[in-house]
Design a protein around this motif. Structure first.
Motif, PDB file in Angstrom:
ATOM      1  N   GLU A  82       0.866  -1.173   0.000  1.00 52.36           N
ATOM      2  CA  GLU A  82       0.000   0.000   0.000  1.00 52.36           C
ATOM      3  C   GLU A  82       0.907   1.229   0.000  1.00 52.36           C
ATOM      4  O   GLU A  82       1.944   1.247   0.677  1.00 52.36           O
ATOM      5  CB  GLU A  82      -0.900   0.017   1.234  1.00 52.36           C
ATOM      6  CG  GLU A  82      -1.849  -1.177   1.329  1.00 52.36           C
ATOM      7  CD  GLU A  82      -2.649  -1.150   2.626  1.00 52.36           C
ATOM      8  OE1 GLU A  82      -3.169  -0.064   2.972  1.00 52.36           O
ATOM      9  OE2 GLU A  82      -2.721  -2.202   3.297  1.00 52.36           O
ATOM     10  N   GLU A  85      -0.929   7.740   1.639  1.00 55.37           N
ATOM     11  CA  GLU A  85      -1.487   8.973   1.088  1.00 55.37           C
ATOM     12  C   GLU A  85      -0.777  10.189   1.671  1.00 55.37           C
ATOM     13  O   GLU A  85      -0.791  11.270   1.077  1.00 55.37           O
ATOM     14  CB  GLU A  85      -2.987   9.041   1.385  1.00 55.37           C
ATOM     15  CG  GLU A  85      -3.787   7.944   0.682  1.00 55.37           C
ATOM     16  CD  GLU A  85      -5.286   8.160   0.782  1.00 55.37           C
ATOM     17  OE1 GLU A  85      -5.700   9.282   1.168  1.00 55.37           O
ATOM     18  OE2 GLU A  85      -6.040   7.224   0.470  1.00 55.37           O
ATOM     19  N   TRP A  86      -0.142   9.974   2.815  1.00 46.85           N
ATOM     20  CA  TRP A  86       0.544  11.078   3.507  1.00 46.85           C
ATOM     21  C   TRP A  86       1.593  10.458   4.417  1.00 46.85           C
ATOM     22  O   TRP A  86       1.300   9.524   5.174  1.00 46.85           O
ATOM     23  CB  TRP A  86      -0.486  11.863   4.327  1.00 46.85           C
ATOM     24  CG  TRP A  86       0.005  13.116   4.995  1.00 46.85           C
ATOM     25  CD1 TRP A  86      -0.095  14.386   4.495  1.00 46.85           C
ATOM     26  CD2 TRP A  86       0.625  13.226   6.279  1.00 46.85           C
ATOM     27  NE1 TRP A  86       0.426  15.287   5.389  1.00 46.85           N
ATOM     28  CE2 TRP A  86       0.875  14.599   6.508  1.00 46.85           C
ATOM     29  CE3 TRP A  86       0.991  12.331   7.267  1.00 46.85           C
ATOM     30  CZ2 TRP A  86       1.486  15.077   7.659  1.00 46.85           C
ATOM     31  CZ3 TRP A  86       1.605  12.793   8.420  1.00 46.85           C
ATOM     32  CH2 TRP A  86       1.838  14.162   8.619  1.00 46.85           C
ATOM     33  N   CYS A  87       2.805  10.899   4.312  1.00 44.88           N
ATOM     34  CA  CYS A  87       3.850  10.389   5.198  1.00 44.88           C
ATOM     35  C   CYS A  87       4.882  11.487   5.412  1.00 44.88           C
ATOM     36  O   CYS A  87       4.860  12.522   4.737  1.00 44.88           O
ATOM     37  CB  CYS A  87       4.499   9.131   4.615  1.00 44.88           C
ATOM     38  SG  CYS A  87       5.371   9.391   3.043  1.00 44.88           S
ATOM     39  N   ALA A 306       3.008  13.629   0.153  1.00 44.11           N
ATOM     40  CA  ALA A 306       1.640  13.166  -0.099  1.00 44.11           C
ATOM     41  C   ALA A 306       1.501  12.791  -1.576  1.00 44.11           C
ATOM     42  O   ALA A 306       1.078  13.617  -2.397  1.00 44.11           O
ATOM     43  CB  ALA A 306       0.627  14.243   0.278  1.00 44.11           C
ATOM     44  N   ALA A 308       0.133  11.937  -4.954  1.00 44.08           N
ATOM     45  CA  ALA A 308      -1.200  12.011  -5.546  1.00 44.08           C
ATOM     46  C   ALA A 308      -1.621  10.644  -6.068  1.00 44.08           C
ATOM     47  O   ALA A 308      -0.822   9.911  -6.654  1.00 44.08           O
ATOM     48  CB  ALA A 308      -1.207  13.033  -6.687  1.00 44.08           C
ATOM     49  N   ARG A 309      -2.892  10.302  -5.857  1.00 51.29           N
ATOM     50  CA  ARG A 309      -3.369   8.960  -6.233  1.00 51.29           C
ATOM     51  C   ARG A 309      -3.274   8.714  -7.739  1.00 51.29           C
ATOM     52  O   ARG A 309      -2.933   7.604  -8.170  1.00 51.29           O
ATOM     53  CB  ARG A 309      -4.814   8.778  -5.776  1.00 51.29           C
ATOM     54  CG  ARG A 309      -5.016   8.758  -4.274  1.00 51.29           C
ATOM     55  CD  ARG A 309      -4.261   7.629  -3.575  1.00 51.29           C
ATOM     56  NE  ARG A 309      -2.942   8.060  -3.094  1.00 51.29           N
ATOM     57  CZ  ARG A 309      -2.074   7.246  -2.472  1.00 51.29           C
ATOM     58  NH1 ARG A 309      -2.368   5.967  -2.303  1.00 51.29           N
ATOM     59  NH2 ARG A 309      -0.905   7.697  -2.062  1.00 51.29           N
TER      60      ARG A 309
END
Length: 502
Positions: A82, A85-87, A306, A308-309
């Motif tokens: 996975e 989305e933010w780290c 972050a 982007a998807r």
């Protein structure tokens, strides 16, 4: 070196269940460092590729390497992870002379990739799934050179030199979940996992993953417990193991060492260990810290990351064919067994064979030369075949000369030997050594007549129907022509001269 007591491997596995954890550091192939613009090129003068940022000077502010983030996401996707989305980055605080800031910029509880897996194939074809805990971004330390001692280690050295060129090089650390259920095959699983991971990294193009150059190195964590149902035992961590064979040997040695300590009533110390290539042993390093000892806290000088998807999905769609899928496809195309394909993989010859085929050789010839003469030469040199000083195009040229009848196998081996010795291209070696097949029918005929005349008894046997005896006359002709005749044509001429057909 202190002699370490070991229990036999069989006795160790009869009494204990091994649990492993593998931490692999991959040095990314970016042009600049993880948080500054300094070059990552190898071989520069010590401390010539540094700046205030990678030296940790007061007031210097880091900027994250965008290609480093992209590479981390690709690795995570390839390992079925996975993607966060933010780290964010964290400071891992500890003192070591080759770490200029006295902390390492890394990731702690918020890695960029997590919860993945990698399926690896063992030598008998069994598939073993290794689950991935995380893959996170960090920077490398500098390099210490300990001078004056016999071993190159700090113990016994008179002084140490520090080179900070490597400080700040981008790293991805890939950490497995505890590997359970491998039993006696634990060392084999460790080797197979690191081998497969290396192939994945190379396929992605994010690193050359050369273990001999430190671009990929493995820490082998190992513990024993009485039964698979028991709690984990105390672990040791063998640091910076830098070859596939050594990963396997380190795991095996630690299983035997742990078992010997536990069987004698002793306790395992949680510590780092040094691996010794010369005999496959490990020796104690330092007491191993726990995470809380590093006083992790968020890096205040770097903004969170972050991804982007839609960008992540673009990267996912652009991933190359994964190595195991590619190997299965090539195995079918080449018509080889799983055992043979595993041998090709173990030799590190897959890419070399593919490139040789692309250069014009047929698959059978490419495999023959890389897995025969060249694999033998690589083994003698202690390297993998793709590190030999010969290109796939040169191997393809040798195969073409054989196919055209200008070389036989014996002469081709001499040509390869010359190329490996630095004597030039295959054609140059053929010319310099005078290695072309004797194709002049007159010269061959004379050599055949001489062999028949000198071996009348054998010639009579052949005339009498013992065709197998022709091998002796072929051998005589080959000796006369210094191995430069086409053996098949020689045989035809002998049988023609004797008036015999097969």
């Amino acid at each position: 070196m202190t002699v370490t007591e070991l229990l036999s491997y069989e006795d160790a596995l009869a009494s204990y269940d091994p649990v492993m954890g593998l931490e692999v550091h991959v040095e990314l192939g970016t042009r600049t460092k993880m948080f500054c613009g300094c070059s990552t090129e190898l071989g520069a003068e010590p401390n010539s590729q540094t700046c205030p940022v990678c030296l940790g000077l007061p007031g210097a502010l880091p900027v994250v390497n965008a290609i480093g983030i992209e590479s981390a996401v690709k690795i995570g996707l390839a390992l079925n992870c996975e993607i966060a989305e933010w780290c964010r980055f964290a400071r891992k605080n500890y003192f070591y002379p080759d770490m200029p800031k006295n902390f390492q910029t890394s990731q702690y509880d918020e890695p960029i990739a997590f919860n993945g897996y990698l399926d690896v194939q063992l030598e008998d074809g069994e598939i073993f799934r290794v689950e991935i805990e995380r893959a996170h971004m960090e920077e490398d330390t500098g390099k210490s050179l300990h001078v004056g001692g016999a071993t190159g280690r700090i113990h016994g050295a008179s002084h140490s030199l520090l080179d900070y060129n490597r400080a700040g090089i981008p790293l991805i650390e890939i950490v497995t979940k505890p590997i359970e259920g491998a039993g006696e095959r634990a060392p084999e699983v460790a080797k197979a996992y690191v081998a497969e991971l290396r192939e994945v990294i190379k396929a992605l193009g994010v690193s050359e993953a050369r273990m001999d150059k430190g671009q990929m190195r493995c820490d082998v964590n190992l513990s024993l417990r009485p039964t698979p149902e028991s709690e984990f035992g105390t672990r040791s961590e063998t640091k910076n193991v830098n070859s596939l064979r050594s990963v396997e040997r380190a795991a095996r040695f630690e299983i035997q060492r742990h078992a010997a300590v536990l069987s004698s009533g002793g306790t395992i110390v949680q510590e780092t260990r040094h691996f010794h290539e010369e005999d496959g042993s490990t020796t104690a390093g330092r007491i191993k810290d726990n995470a809380e000892d590093y006083r992790y806290f968020p890096e205040p000088d770097l903004v969170p990351v972050a991804p982007a998807r839609d960008w992540v999905e673009e990267l996912r769609a652009g991933l190359p064919e994964m190595p195991r899928v590619r190997r299965n496809r090539l195995r079918e195309e080449w018509g080889v067994s799983e055992h043979d394909m595993q041998s090709i993989l173990n030799a590190g010859a897959v890419d070399s064979i593919v490139a040789t085929i692309e250069a014009g050789a047929d698959a059978a010839a490419a495999r023959k030369w890389w897995m025969g003469e060249l694999a033998r030469n690589a083994n003698e040199r202690g390297v993998v075949v793709d590190e030999l000083p010969i290109t796939p195009a040169e191997v393809a040229r040798v195969a073409a000369l054989v196919a055209a009848g200008e070389l036989n196998d014996k002469l081709a081996r001499q040509v390869l030997e010359g190329v490996l010795a630095g004597e030039g291209t295959p054609d140059e070696v053929v010319e310099k050594r005078g290695l072309k097949v004797v194709s002049d029918e007159g010269a061959l005929g004379a050599a055949v007549d001489e062999a028949i005349a000198g071996n009348a008894a054998i010639a009579d046997k052949i005339r009498g129907g013992k065709i197998a005896a022709v091998g002796a006359l072929v051998g005589a002709v080959m000796k006369t022509t210094r191995g430069q005749a086409d053996a098949a044509r020689v045989k035809e001429l002998i049988l023609e001269r004797l008036g015999v057909s097969e």
